[in-house]
Design a protein around this motif. Structure first.
Motif, PDB file in Angstrom:
ATOM      1  N   ASP A 170      39.817 -23.144 -12.103  1.00  0.00           N
ATOM      2  CA  ASP A 170      40.351 -23.188 -13.464  1.00  0.00           C
ATOM      3  C   ASP A 170      41.475 -24.203 -13.621  1.00  0.00           C
ATOM      4  N   ASP A 216      29.774 -29.733 -16.594  1.00  0.00           N
ATOM      5  CA  ASP A 216      29.593 -28.308 -16.908  1.00  0.00           C
ATOM      6  C   ASP A 216      28.346 -27.763 -16.226  1.00  0.00           C
ATOM      7  N   GLN A 217      27.246 -28.499 -16.333  1.00  0.00           N
ATOM      8  CA  GLN A 217      25.971 -28.054 -15.773  1.00  0.00           C
ATOM      9  C   GLN A 217      26.044 -27.899 -14.251  1.00  0.00           C
ATOM     10  N   SER A 220      29.156 -25.506 -12.793  1.00  0.00           N
ATOM     11  CA  SER A 220      28.916 -24.086 -13.083  1.00  0.00           C
ATOM     12  C   SER A 220      27.785 -23.540 -12.223  1.00  0.00           C
ATOM     13  N   ALA A 223      29.218 -22.916  -8.707  1.00  0.00           N
ATOM     14  CA  ALA A 223      30.170 -21.810  -8.656  1.00  0.00           C
ATOM     15  C   ALA A 223      29.545 -20.476  -9.021  1.00  0.00           C
ATOM     16  N   ARG A 225      29.398 -19.416 -12.016  1.00  0.00           N
ATOM     17  CA  ARG A 225      30.111 -18.962 -13.217  1.00  0.00           C
ATOM     18  C   ARG A 225      30.604 -20.219 -13.943  1.00  0.00           C
ATOM     19  N   PRO A 226      30.977 -20.097 -15.218  1.00  0.00           N
ATOM     20  CA  PRO A 226      31.381 -21.299 -15.965  1.00  0.00           C
ATOM     21  C   PRO A 226      32.593 -22.000 -15.342  1.00  0.00           C
ATOM     22  N   VAL A 227      32.477 -23.321 -15.214  1.00  0.00           N
ATOM     23  CA  VAL A 227      33.583 -24.156 -14.747  1.00  0.00           C
ATOM     24  C   VAL A 227      33.732 -25.297 -15.752  1.00  0.00           C
ATOM     25  N   GLU A 228      34.898 -25.426 -16.334  1.00  0.00           N
ATOM     26  CA  GLU A 228      35.171 -26.499 -17.286  1.00  0.00           C
ATOM     27  C   GLU A 228      36.387 -27.283 -16.807  1.00  0.00           C
TER      28      GLU A 228
END
Length: 342
Positions: A170, A216-217, A220, A223, A225-228
């Motif tokens: 994050d 993003d694609q 994520s 990981a 899970r979402p990573v931005e």
């Protein structure tokens, strides 16, 4: 057996770079070149630095004969490739250098490129072309989507760290400097010498750059899970090269060890000794990537540097690396030449 190659969009920078690379490839020969606005011209007229080569005259795509072509490189503008590739013979292997097939989710494509994808069935079969992480799928692919050059640079710096849990997901900042050839050969006011030389500027700031779709694609997916990430590119007054400075939260020595271990057997990815920074001067004109790691003065903060040539490893060199795999050739064939320095 020598493989027959066609290049669609040979009058642009990536098309010319493909010609340069294939010219000394022992197992490839160019049998067709297209250039819509420059059809009927020779490559020597369009690119004098290629005048010594015996090359086909540029044609319109609809005039080309693909019956004897083993693989086509598609170096056309975004949104154009979809329709062109859909009209090619169904058994023809294709490496696409545009953004048209990089994103797997049609909704993501529409979000980042502002229009629906016209060839969702082709989108489903396209393999993402970051060679070092998708080589097994690339070997069996009919269609490979070359990555964005900025997206490739950031991923080389971060993918192993995300996979190993070595950094805070994050708190990732990518500050990237890109040479002007990444903007293509079309005439643009902001790329005039008087507008660009002697200065620099960020572009697509505030989370607007399209390569964020690739980050993003891919991040994520690694990981789970979402990573931005935060990402700001800057346009620099030099011709070739990308340097990404990536700020992460993680132990510097662990970050370096993780990258060195992940890339120790990769022929084109070179992790520098701890504390050494990467430079675009050290990779110009080559298919190599240099990655450096430096610890910040604050414990637990680390800076990762990644440098590559946007026209070679970031685009055409990566495309040829993928084509080698698709054609059953050694992945490094025609690509182990040294960088140009100074």
């Amino acid at each position: 057996m020598v493989k027959n190659i066609a290049i669609l969009g040979a009058s642009g920078y990536t098309g010319a770079e493909l010609v340069r690379l294939i010219a000394t490839h022992p197992d490839m020969q160019i049998v067709g070149l297209s250039g819509e606005r420059k059809a009927g011209m020779t490559m020597a007229e369009v690119f004098p630095h290629l005048a010594h080569l015996d090359l086909p005259v540029l044609q319109k795509i609809e005039e080309m004969d693909f019956s004897n072509v083993d693989l086509a490189f598609c170096a056309l503008p975004h949104a154009t490739s979809q329709e062109v590739i859909a009209a090619l013979p169904g058994d023809l292997k294709v490496v696409d250098l545009s953004a048209d097939f990089r994103l797997r989710d049609p909704a993501a494509y529409e979000k980042w490129y502002g229009k629906p994808h016209t060839q969702p069935e082709l989108q489903k079969i396209a393999v993402y072309g970051l060679t070092e992480f998708y080589r097994d799928q690339i070997r069996e692919a009919r269609l490979v989507a070359g990555t964005g050059c900025n997206a490739a640079t950031g991923q080389y710096a971060l993918r192993p760290l995300i996979a190993a849990g070595a950094i805070d997901l994050d708190d990732i900042i990518i500050d990237l400097k890109a040479g002007v050839s990444g903007a293509g050969r079309s005439l643009k006011e902001n790329l005039l010498h008087a507008e660009l030389s002697g200065g620099t500027m960020p572009y697509s700031a505030g989370g607007k750059h399209r390569h964020l779709g690739e980050f993003d694609q891919e991040f994520s997916a690694i990981a789970g899970r979402p990573v931005e990430v935060m990402f700001t590119p800057h346009l620099m007054p030099f011709n070739r090269g990308i340097l990404a400075t990536v700020y992460v939260q993680g132990d510097a020595k662990q970050v370096h060890e993780t990258l060195a271990k992940a890339y120790k057997d990769e022929p084109f990815l070179h992790v520098l000794p701890f504390g050494q920074v990467a430079s675009t001067r050290s990779i110009g004109g080559s298919n190599f990537v240099h990655i450096g790691v430096v610890g910040d003065r604050r414990p637990g903060r680390t800076i990762v540097f990644a440098a590559l040539d946007n026209l070679c490893k970031g685009s055409s060199g990566q495309a040829m690396q993928n084509a080698n795999l698709m054609l059953g050739l050694d992945e490094t064939t025609g690509l182990m030449f040294a960088p140009v320095f100074p």
